[in-house]
Design a protein around this motif. Structure first.
Motif, PDB file in Angstrom:
ATOM      1  N   GLN A  62     -31.867   3.918  55.657  1.00  0.00           N
ATOM      2  CA  GLN A  62     -31.186   4.239  56.913  1.00  0.00           C
ATOM      3  C   GLN A  62     -31.504   3.154  57.926  1.00  0.00           C
ATOM      4  O   GLN A  62     -32.662   2.805  58.146  1.00  0.00           O
ATOM      5  N   ILE A  63     -30.452   2.583  58.539  1.00  0.00           N
ATOM      6  CA  ILE A  63     -30.648   1.545  59.547  1.00  0.00           C
ATOM      7  C   ILE A  63     -29.502   1.574  60.544  1.00  0.00           C
ATOM      8  O   ILE A  63     -28.328   1.630  60.165  1.00  0.00           O
ATOM      9  N   ASP A  64     -29.839   1.582  61.813  1.00  0.00           N
ATOM     10  CA  ASP A  64     -28.869   1.590  62.906  1.00  0.00           C
ATOM     11  C   ASP A  64     -29.088   0.323  63.722  1.00  0.00           C
ATOM     12  O   ASP A  64     -30.143   0.135  64.324  1.00  0.00           O
ATOM     13  N   LEU A  65     -28.102  -0.554  63.763  1.00  0.00           N
ATOM     14  CA  LEU A  65     -28.250  -1.844  64.441  1.00  0.00           C
ATOM     15  C   LEU A  65     -28.393  -1.714  65.951  1.00  0.00           C
ATOM     16  O   LEU A  65     -28.766  -2.675  66.616  1.00  0.00           O
ATOM     17  N   LEU A  66     -28.127  -0.534  66.498  1.00  0.00           N
ATOM     18  CA  LEU A  66     -28.305  -0.314  67.930  1.00  0.00           C
ATOM     19  C   LEU A  66     -29.712   0.179  68.267  1.00  0.00           C
ATOM     20  O   LEU A  66     -30.022   0.397  69.442  1.00  0.00           O
ATOM     21  N   SER A  67     -30.549   0.350  67.261  1.00  0.00           N
ATOM     22  CA  SER A  67     -31.894   0.886  67.473  1.00  0.00           C
ATOM     23  C   SER A  67     -32.942  -0.045  66.886  1.00  0.00           C
ATOM     24  O   SER A  67     -33.040  -0.188  65.659  1.00  0.00           O
ATOM     25  N   ASP A  68     -33.734  -0.685  67.728  1.00  0.00           N
ATOM     26  CA  ASP A  68     -34.819  -1.536  67.244  1.00  0.00           C
ATOM     27  C   ASP A  68     -35.818  -0.733  66.414  1.00  0.00           C
ATOM     28  O   ASP A  68     -36.352  -1.228  65.416  1.00  0.00           O
ATOM     29  N   GLU A  69     -36.046   0.522  66.829  1.00  0.00           N
ATOM     30  CA  GLU A  69     -36.975   1.381  66.087  1.00  0.00           C
ATOM     31  C   GLU A  69     -36.461   1.612  64.670  1.00  0.00           C
ATOM     32  O   GLU A  69     -37.233   1.564  63.699  1.00  0.00           O
ATOM     33  N   SER A  70     -35.158   1.856  64.537  1.00  0.00           N
ATOM     34  CA  SER A  70     -34.563   2.061  63.220  1.00  0.00           C
ATOM     35  C   SER A  70     -34.686   0.813  62.355  1.00  0.00           C
ATOM     36  O   SER A  70     -34.981   0.897  61.154  1.00  0.00           O
ATOM     37  N   ILE A  71     -34.484  -0.345  62.955  1.00  0.00           N
ATOM     38  CA  ILE A  71     -34.580  -1.609  62.216  1.00  0.00           C
ATOM     39  C   ILE A  71     -36.007  -1.832  61.720  1.00  0.00           C
ATOM     40  O   ILE A  71     -36.228  -2.222  60.565  1.00  0.00           O
ATOM     41  N   VAL A  72     -36.982  -1.569  62.563  1.00  0.00           N
ATOM     42  CA  VAL A  72     -38.389  -1.730  62.173  1.00  0.00           C
ATOM     43  C   VAL A  72     -38.754  -0.733  61.074  1.00  0.00           C
ATOM     44  O   VAL A  72     -39.472  -1.072  60.112  1.00  0.00           O
ATOM     45  N   THR A  73     -38.259   0.495  61.195  1.00  0.00           N
ATOM     46  CA  THR A  73     -38.536   1.509  60.172  1.00  0.00           C
ATOM     47  C   THR A  73     -37.951   1.096  58.827  1.00  0.00           C
ATOM     48  O   THR A  73     -38.574   1.260  57.775  1.00  0.00           O
ATOM     49  N   ALA A  74     -36.736   0.535  58.856  1.00  0.00           N
ATOM     50  CA  ALA A  74     -36.108   0.051  57.627  1.00  0.00           C
ATOM     51  C   ALA A  74     -36.932  -1.080  57.014  1.00  0.00           C
ATOM     52  O   ALA A  74     -37.136  -1.133  55.788  1.00  0.00           O
ATOM     53  N   PHE A  75     -37.414  -1.982  57.859  1.00  0.00           N
ATOM     54  CA  PHE A  75     -38.258  -3.082  57.371  1.00  0.00           C
ATOM     55  C   PHE A  75     -39.526  -2.550  56.711  1.00  0.00           C
ATOM     56  O   PHE A  75     -39.931  -3.022  55.637  1.00  0.00           O
ATOM     57  N   LYS A  76     -40.140  -1.559  57.320  1.00  0.00           N
ATOM     58  CA  LYS A  76     -41.366  -0.992  56.764  1.00  0.00           C
ATOM     59  C   LYS A  76     -41.093  -0.336  55.416  1.00  0.00           C
ATOM     60  O   LYS A  76     -41.909  -0.438  54.493  1.00  0.00           O
ATOM     61  N   GLN A  77     -39.948   0.341  55.287  1.00  0.00           N
ATOM     62  CA  GLN A  77     -39.607   0.966  54.013  1.00  0.00           C
ATOM     63  C   GLN A  77     -39.441  -0.090  52.916  1.00  0.00           C
ATOM     64  O   GLN A  77     -40.012   0.035  51.830  1.00  0.00           O
ATOM     65  N   VAL A  78     -38.670  -1.133  53.217  1.00  0.00           N
ATOM     66  CA  VAL A  78     -38.418  -2.169  52.219  1.00  0.00           C
ATOM     67  C   VAL A  78     -39.709  -2.901  51.867  1.00  0.00           C
ATOM     68  O   VAL A  78     -40.018  -3.117  50.685  1.00  0.00           O
ATOM     69  N   SER A  79     -40.476  -3.284  52.876  1.00  0.00           N
ATOM     70  CA  SER A  79     -41.692  -4.065  52.624  1.00  0.00           C
ATOM     71  C   SER A  79     -42.766  -3.250  51.919  1.00  0.00           C
ATOM     72  O   SER A  79     -43.652  -3.816  51.252  1.00  0.00           O
ATOM     73  N   SER A  80     -42.694  -1.920  52.035  1.00  0.00           N
ATOM     74  CA  SER A  80     -43.662  -1.083  51.312  1.00  0.00           C
ATOM     75  C   SER A  80     -43.337  -1.000  49.827  1.00  0.00           C
ATOM     76  O   SER A  80     -44.210  -0.673  49.010  1.00  0.00           O
ATOM     77  N   GLU A  81     -42.075  -1.293  49.468  1.00  0.00           N
ATOM     78  CA  GLU A  81     -41.642  -1.199  48.069  1.00  0.00           C
ATOM     79  C   GLU A  81     -41.633  -2.546  47.350  1.00  0.00           C
ATOM     80  O   GLU A  81     -41.807  -2.609  46.129  1.00  0.00           O
ATOM     81  N   VAL A  82     -41.379  -3.627  48.104  1.00  0.00           N
ATOM     82  CA  VAL A  82     -41.310  -4.965  47.499  1.00  0.00           C
ATOM     83  C   VAL A  82     -42.031  -5.962  48.397  1.00  0.00           C
ATOM     84  O   VAL A  82     -42.168  -5.750  49.600  1.00  0.00           O
ATOM     85  N   GLY A  83     -42.472  -7.051  47.798  1.00  0.00           N
ATOM     86  CA  GLY A  83     -43.192  -8.064  48.568  1.00  0.00           C
ATOM     87  C   GLY A  83     -42.299  -9.115  49.173  1.00  0.00           C
ATOM     88  O   GLY A  83     -42.744  -9.919  49.998  1.00  0.00           O
ATOM     89  N   TYR A  84     -41.018  -9.121  48.789  1.00  0.00           N
ATOM     90  CA  TYR A  84     -40.068 -10.110  49.293  1.00  0.00           C
ATOM     91  C   TYR A  84     -38.654  -9.607  49.025  1.00  0.00           C
ATOM     92  O   TYR A  84     -38.460  -8.644  48.256  1.00  0.00           O
ATOM     93  N   ILE A  85     -37.676 -10.247  49.650  1.00  0.00           N
ATOM     94  CA  ILE A  85     -36.280 -10.045  49.282  1.00  0.00           C
ATOM     95  C   ILE A  85     -35.675 -11.425  49.024  1.00  0.00           C
ATOM     96  O   ILE A  85     -36.082 -12.415  49.627  1.00  0.00           O
ATOM     97  N   ASP A  86     -34.722 -11.467  48.107  1.00  0.00           N
ATOM     98  CA  ASP A  86     -34.062 -12.735  47.790  1.00  0.00           C
ATOM     99  C   ASP A  86     -32.831 -12.980  48.646  1.00  0.00           C
ATOM    100  O   ASP A  86     -32.477 -14.131  48.908  1.00  0.00           O
ATOM    101  N   VAL A  87     -32.188 -11.908  49.051  1.00  0.00           N
ATOM    102  CA  VAL A  87     -30.919 -12.029  49.768  1.00  0.00           C
ATOM    103  C   VAL A  87     -30.864 -11.010  50.899  1.00  0.00           C
ATOM    104  O   VAL A  87     -31.152  -9.820  50.681  1.00  0.00           O
ATOM    105  N   LEU A  88     -30.476 -11.472  52.089  1.00  0.00           N
ATOM    106  CA  LEU A  88     -30.186 -10.579  53.206  1.00  0.00           C
ATOM    107  C   LEU A  88     -28.717 -10.732  53.549  1.00  0.00           C
ATOM    108  O   LEU A  88     -28.254 -11.835  53.865  1.00  0.00           O
ATOM    109  N   ILE A  89     -27.972  -9.629  53.472  1.00  0.00           N
ATOM    110  CA  ILE A  89     -26.536  -9.648  53.756  1.00  0.00           C
ATOM    111  C   ILE A  89     -26.278  -8.815  55.002  1.00  0.00           C
ATOM    112  O   ILE A  89     -26.366  -7.584  54.975  1.00  0.00           O
TER     113      ILE A  89
END
Length: 256
Positions: A62-89
């Motif tokens: 879940q990510i809402d581009l109008l919410s910095d809190e949502s963006i940070v929460t999304a980052f924490k979810q992804v970074s907790s599962e993987v150490g990197y990403i290859d592609v950001l779209i």
């Protein structure tokens, strides 16, 4: 099995983003896709519609581009599962249906420019850890300064005098996408020594919900959103590596 290419894509529960995920699922390259969208319920419905993902893995975010809190929460979810990403779209976008005004301009700029910038800035620590990082921004064919300054019978200049006919609502959208092109250029510059390949993707005139009624758009000649999804997959898989740092269409480089 080879390790999966890890992707994070925003705005992927519908339209071009949805079709991009579908295209990745059709690939022989194994993908681990973090599928981002504002509405988690609609996102899970979209993911379930794909059925068996085979060699691929889809993870809702879940990510809402109008919410910095949502963006940070999304980052924490992804970074907790993987150490990197290859592609950001950066696919998520907004197009106001209201007449141009301070409010409607700010609405489109807040999502398409400020929100997209914030997502990119937040996720870069994961992206630059990849051995082959790629960064994509979804722009518009109408963001080309060179092309919109040429005479176009579809958009004639109105007669002299005032008041004028209402300015088209899409002016807010295309202005924000022109600004996004500049954001892409800046990221291409600052990430050059990190070996990040950066593009703006101009998918063409496609029948998506962002443009209004899909059937009306099709009647006007709009293509199927799957064309945009396949285009994104092809860029991720190296088809346009010679055009890094540019705005690209399916068949050409878009003029600035």
């Amino acid at each position: 099995m080879a390790s999966k290419t890890i992707i994070f894509i925003t705005g992927a529960n519908t339209g071009i983003g949805y079709e991009a995920v579908k295209a990745f699922l059709s690939s022989s390259t194994p993908y681990h896709v973090f599928v981002g969208a504002r509405n988690l319920e609609k996102l899970e419905t979209a993911i379930n519609s794909f059925g068996d993902t085979g060699i691929h893995k889809l993870v809702p975010v879940q990510i809402d581009l109008l919410s910095d809190e949502s963006i940070v929460t999304a980052f924490k979810q992804v970074s907790s599962e993987v150490g990197y990403i290859d592609v950001l779209i950066n696919n998520a976008g907004a197009a106001t249906s209201a007449p141009p005004s301070r409010e409607s301009f700010l609405q489109d700029y807040n999502v398409n420019v400020a929100g997209t910038y914030t997502v990119t800035d937040t996720f870069l620590p994961l992206l630059i850890k990849s051995s082959a990082p790629r960064l994509l921004f979804l722009t518009s064919g109408l963001s080309s300064f060179e092309e919109v300054t040429k005479p176009n019978p579809r958009f004639p200049s109105p007669p002299a005098g005032w008041p004028k006919a209402p300015t088209p609502t899409w002016v807010c959208y295309i202005a924000s996408k022109a600004a996004l092109n500049m954001v892409m250029i800046n990221f291409a510059r600052i990430l050059k020594n990190d070996n990040v390949k950066v593009w703006c993707i101009s998918p063409g005139f496609l029948a998506t919900d962002l443009g209004g009624d899909r059937e009306r758009l099709k009647a006007m000649g709009a293509g199927d959103p799957s064309l945009g999804g396949t285009f994104i997959k092809d860029v991720v898989e190296g088809a346009r590596d010679e055009d890094v740092g540019k705005v690209i269409r399916r068949d050409m480089v878009q003029p600035w």
